[in-house]
Each structure stands twice: as structure tokens, then as C-alpha cells.
Design a protein around this motif. Structure first.
Motif, short mmCIF file in Angstrom:
data_model
loop_
_atom_site.label_atom_id
_atom_site.label_comp_id
_atom_site.label_asym_id
_atom_site.label_seq_id
_atom_site.Cartn_x
_atom_site.Cartn_y
_atom_site.Cartn_z
N PHE A 154 31.43 29.88 13.46
CA PHE A 154 31.58 30.59 14.73
C PHE A 154 30.84 31.91 14.63
N ASN A 155 30.05 32.22 15.67
CA ASN A 155 29.20 33.41 15.63
C ASN A 155 29.27 34.15 16.96
N TYR A 156 29.32 35.48 16.85
CA TYR A 156 29.41 36.32 18.05
C TYR A 156 28.46 37.50 17.92
N ARG A 157 27.66 37.70 18.96
CA ARG A 157 26.97 38.98 19.13
C ARG A 157 27.83 39.73 20.12
N THR A 158 28.55 40.73 19.67
CA THR A 158 29.71 41.21 20.41
C THR A 158 29.76 42.71 20.58
#
Length: 481
Positions: A325-329
Motif C-alpha cells: 500500500f502506497n500513499y503520496r499524502t
């Protein structure tokens, strides 16, 4: 009246579970599935050597699934081997800093404001786990695996009710001091389609599941779950009819008595279990005159979940340095931007080949992204052109982060989810994750002989609980048979 024949509408996980439970008791069970195969939102689709999820993307808290399989006379461990998601999550912030979660409490923190702070962040996590562990164990080991009983829920959780009264945003703001750690933890609940300030605190169960290493994938992909259930159903003598469009539930003398199926006419049954959404059951399959006033009001007021555009890529190249799971947040207080249509600066995506590389041919990768879209648009507004624009923007945003050698691109819109996966109004979860138990549909409906299971009945949310919902509906039927 002695119940002998039962029709089940829908052969997703809930319908298969209901059918198995009833067939085990010797009833003559027929499942009607509108699609060309069983599985519903838990199927996978292979395209040019890449295996894509059609809906559900992972399995949380396998002990709940184990409990359901056991009640169906199935050995989950033998029939459905699982693989733990170990490279769990990466949250990358606007300044390039990042927090990564692994298994066993592993945490890596790098970049502005995070260098050298990993031990301090782990200490904060340990305190959060200690605060929620007892409640988590009660909910997942006792409450969720049984039909909803408010008295039992209150008796078991009364000491923890203050935790459940707020939101994920408030809970994390009170108990996690580091703003980037707050954001990384809040990212876990973004699948709800709600900003942390609006996400009920109950959804902290998902955050706890991640911190306790309770996220898995079936070794053969998510579609292995319904495949195992279908095999069990057929072995018990249950019947499965695919490409079968149920047009109506017919009521006679105040009781659900038959189904009208396209091309098959009217088929009488002693009882019916509907696993399509409660909204579809009571607004479309039944005549208005047969629907009790209370159920009509419930359907009219049903708070729907978000709609989605799904963009999936099968890549020839391997994507390295990422988590499952990956987030640019942004920080938690700005995570409403994930919901702002067209804001590709905030991006949430999964790379399932991190955990299951065999899902992509030739050492490639699979990426799944659900970009933010305008939730005010009805499914019919999602033309191919509009959907293509969103997909292209998502691809450009991903290409700025990773090299993409695209072999296959698969794009699905709210119109697709409504028309091809038969989700009510294209709402991916049916009812909103913010809906409380009063919005759920009861397993034993007010119409004698008609029972409800699936995502809009308690517990209904997620793969394991959808399976349990089918069992609970079947138990209600058997109690009245």
C-alpha cells in the motif's frame, strides 16, 4: 410450512456461504448469479498474463474468515493458504520524507523531521496498540463473528464506548503526537472514501489490523476465496445458475414465494435469500405494494458509499522500493484532498506484486489506483471520454513517481460497477462506512420467507464479514423453517 427449496439471489461470497450452510442442512438450494461466474466483488480477472482484482484487494483479520469457514465445514488453512503482507505501507510526504510500516512492529522513518525518530514513533505506536488492543480483541473475536446484538455489544464494550464515540481523526490527534505518523495511520482508513475527521472511530479496527500484522493475500489471489466456496457448494448438491437475471421477487399471501428469472419464467420457492444490496431488493425486486413502510423509508434514506474509478496497470517492468500500500499524502488535517476530484497530488495505490509477484507475468508488476473523482456525478455521467481523462491523469501522476512500461491498462467507472458488477448506483460498498447499524438491513426481513445478506446487512463489510452475513441469514431462515 416446511421449508424444502431455497433460492439465493447472487453468488458472491455471501450467497455462496448462505447456499453452503443451507445445503449442509439438506435443503434444495439454487443460486442465481447475473454475471457469468460466481464470486461477485471477490473475483479476479486474468488479462495477458496479469491477474487483476475485480473488487476486494486484500484479506484483513483471517481469524474471522477461519470462523466462517469452520461453520461451513471447511478447513480454511488447507483449502486456502494465505500469504502475509509484509512490506505493508509507505506514506510519502510533500517534502520527500517517508514512513514505512513492515511486520513485527518494523518502522522506518526518513527525511525532514523524521531522521533519527524511528524509536520515538514506535513508542507512540505501542501506546496506541495498548489503548485499542482489548477492544480490538473483543470486536474481532466475539462481536463481529456473531449476529448483531446491541445488549451484548454494550455489555462487552461498555468500558470502551468513549473510544467509539468519536472519529479516526480525533482519536489520532489525541494520542499520536507526531503529525506525519498521524497521517500515515490515517491513510489506512482512506478506503472508506471519508476524510479522517468524518471516519467513525470504529474504523480504527483496520488501523489496528495493520499494526498487528493482520493483512493477507490468498496465495492464488482473491478469486481463490469464492472458488473454494463454489467447490464446497457443488459438492453438497447445491445448484449454481450463472447469467441468470432475477427480475423480481414475487410475494403471495404476504410471503415471498417465487422468483421471476429472465428466460426461465416464474420459479416457486419456499424461501428466498437475497444477497444483492438491500436497496436493490426493496426498491427494484419487490413490488412497491409488497414493501413495508419502514423498509421503504430505510431504502429511501440509505447513505450510499462512494463511487469509484479503478485504473489498473499490468507492467512489463518491476516496480522497486515500494510497499503493498502506497500513499503520496498530505498531513492528516489535509487528507480531505484525497476526495477532491482531480487532485492527483494526493495519490493512493497498491502494488500487489510486492506480496504476490506471480500475479504478473515475466517479472512485471501490477498497480491499482483509485483516483479521486466527482462524487456528485451519477453513473450515467461516466462516459468513456470522461473516464479516460481520469485514467490518463492517474497514469501521468504515477509515471512521475515510477517508470511505467504498460502492457495492459484496465479502467472501470461507476457506470461499469453499476452495469457490469451490479452494484447499486455504482456505490462500491453499498452503504457508507460511516453508516451505523440502523441503516443496515436485517437478515430476517419483515416479509416472511425473505432473508437478506451481503454488504448492506450486518456485518456485511469486507470479505470475511460478507461471508458471515450469508451464514447469519441462513441461520435465521433455518430457525423459521
Amino acid at each position: 410450512m416446511k421449508t424444502k427449496t431455497v433460492a439465493v439471489i447472487g453468488a458472491g461470497v455471501a450467497g455462496l456461504a448462505a447456499g453452503i450452510h443451507l445445503a449442509q442442512r439438506g435443503l434444495d438450494v439454487t443460486l442465481y448469479e447475473r454475471a457469468g461466474r460466481a464470486g461477485g466483488c471477490c473475483t479476479t480477472t486474468e488479462s495477458d498474463g496479469y491477474v487483476f482484482n475485480d473488487g476486494a484487494m486484500y484479506l484483513a483479520i483471517p481469524a474471522i474468515l477461519d470462523a466462517g469457514f469452520a461453520r461451513l465445514g471447511m478447513d480454511r488453512a488447507a483449502l486456502l493458504p494465505l500469504r502475509r503482507i509484509e512490506r505493508m505501507q509507505t506514506s510519502t510526504f510533500d517534502d520527500g520524507s517517508a514512513i514505512r510500516f513492515g511486520v513485527g512492529g518494523a518502522l522506518d522513518a526518513q527525511g525532514a523531521g523524521l531522521d533519527g525518530r524511528a524509536d520515538a514513533l514506535r513508542a507512540e505506536l505501542a501506546q496506541l496498540v495498548a489503548r485499542w488492543r482489548e477492544l480490538y480483541d473483543v470486536l474481532t473475536g466475539d462481536i463481529i463473528v456473531r449476529p448483531l446484538s446491541v445488549p451484548r455489544l454494550l455489555a462487552a464494550t461498555w468500558r470502551h464506548l468513549p473510544k467509539l464515540a468519536g472519529t479516526v481523526g480525533k482519536e489520532l490527534a489525541r494520542h499520536i503526537a507526531d503529525p506525519k505518523l498521524r497521517a500515515a495511520l490515517a491513510n489506512v482508513t482512506l478506503y472508506t472514501g471519508l476524510a479522517p475527521a468524518r471516519t467513525p472511530a470504529f474504523q480504527m479496527v483496520g488501523t489496528m489490523a495493520m499494526l498487528l500484522d493482520e493483512f493477507y493475500l490468498p496465495v492464488a489471489g482473491m478469486g481463490a476465496i469464492p472458488a473454494a466456496l463454489e467447490q464446497r457448494l457443488l459438492a453438497l448438491g447445491g445448484k449454481l445458475v450463472c447469467n441468470a437475471h432475477v427480475q423480481s421477487i414475487d410475494v403471495a399471501h404476504g410471503r415471498a414465494a417465487a422468483l421471476t428469472v429472465a428466460g426461465r419464467g416464474t420459479v416457486p420457492y419456499d424461501a428466498i435469500v437475497s444477497t444483492v444490496s438491500g436497496m436493490h431488493t426493496f426498491a427494484s425486486l419487490l413490488k412497491a405494494s409488497d414493501v413495508p413502510a419502514a423498509m421503504r423509508r430505510k431504502t429511501q434514506r440509505a447513505p450510499l458509499s462512494q463511487r469509484a474509478v479503478s485504473v489498473q496497470f499490468g507492467l512489463r517492468n518491476r516496480i522497486d522500493g515500494v510497499s503493498h500500500f502506497n500513499y503520496r499524502t498530505p498531513l492528516m488535517e489535509q487528507q480531505h484532498r484525497f476526495l477532491d476530484a482531480g487532485d492527483m497530488a494526493c495519490l493512493a495505490y497498491t502494488v500487489p506484486t510486492v506480496t504476490a509477484p506471480e500475479l504478473a507475468r515475466g517479472g512485471g508488476s501490477i498497480i491499482e489506483v483509485y483516483p479521486s473523482i466527482d462524487q456528485s456525478l451519477a453513473p450515467d455521467a461516466w462516459t468513456d471520454a470522461r473516464t479516460g481523462e481520469v485514467a490518463q491523469a492517474a497514469q501521468q501522476a504515477l509515471a512521475a513517481l515510477h517508470p511505467l512500461d504498460v502492457a495492459v491498462r484496465r479502467v472501470r467507472s461507476p457506470r461499469y460497477f453499476r452495469d457490469q458488477m451490479f452494484l447499486y448506483e455504482g456505490a462500491v460498498y453499498g452503504l457508507s462506512p460511516a453508516a451505523d447499524s440502523r441503516a443496515q438491513y436485517p437478515h430476517a426481513t419483515p416479509i416472511p420467507g425473505l432473508y437478506q445478506a451481503g454488504q448492506t446487512s450486518y456485518p456485511g463489510f469486507g470479505v470475511s464479514t460478507s461471508l458471515l452475513s450469508g451464514i447469519f441469514a441462513a441461520e435465521q431462515l433455518l430457525a423459521r423453517a
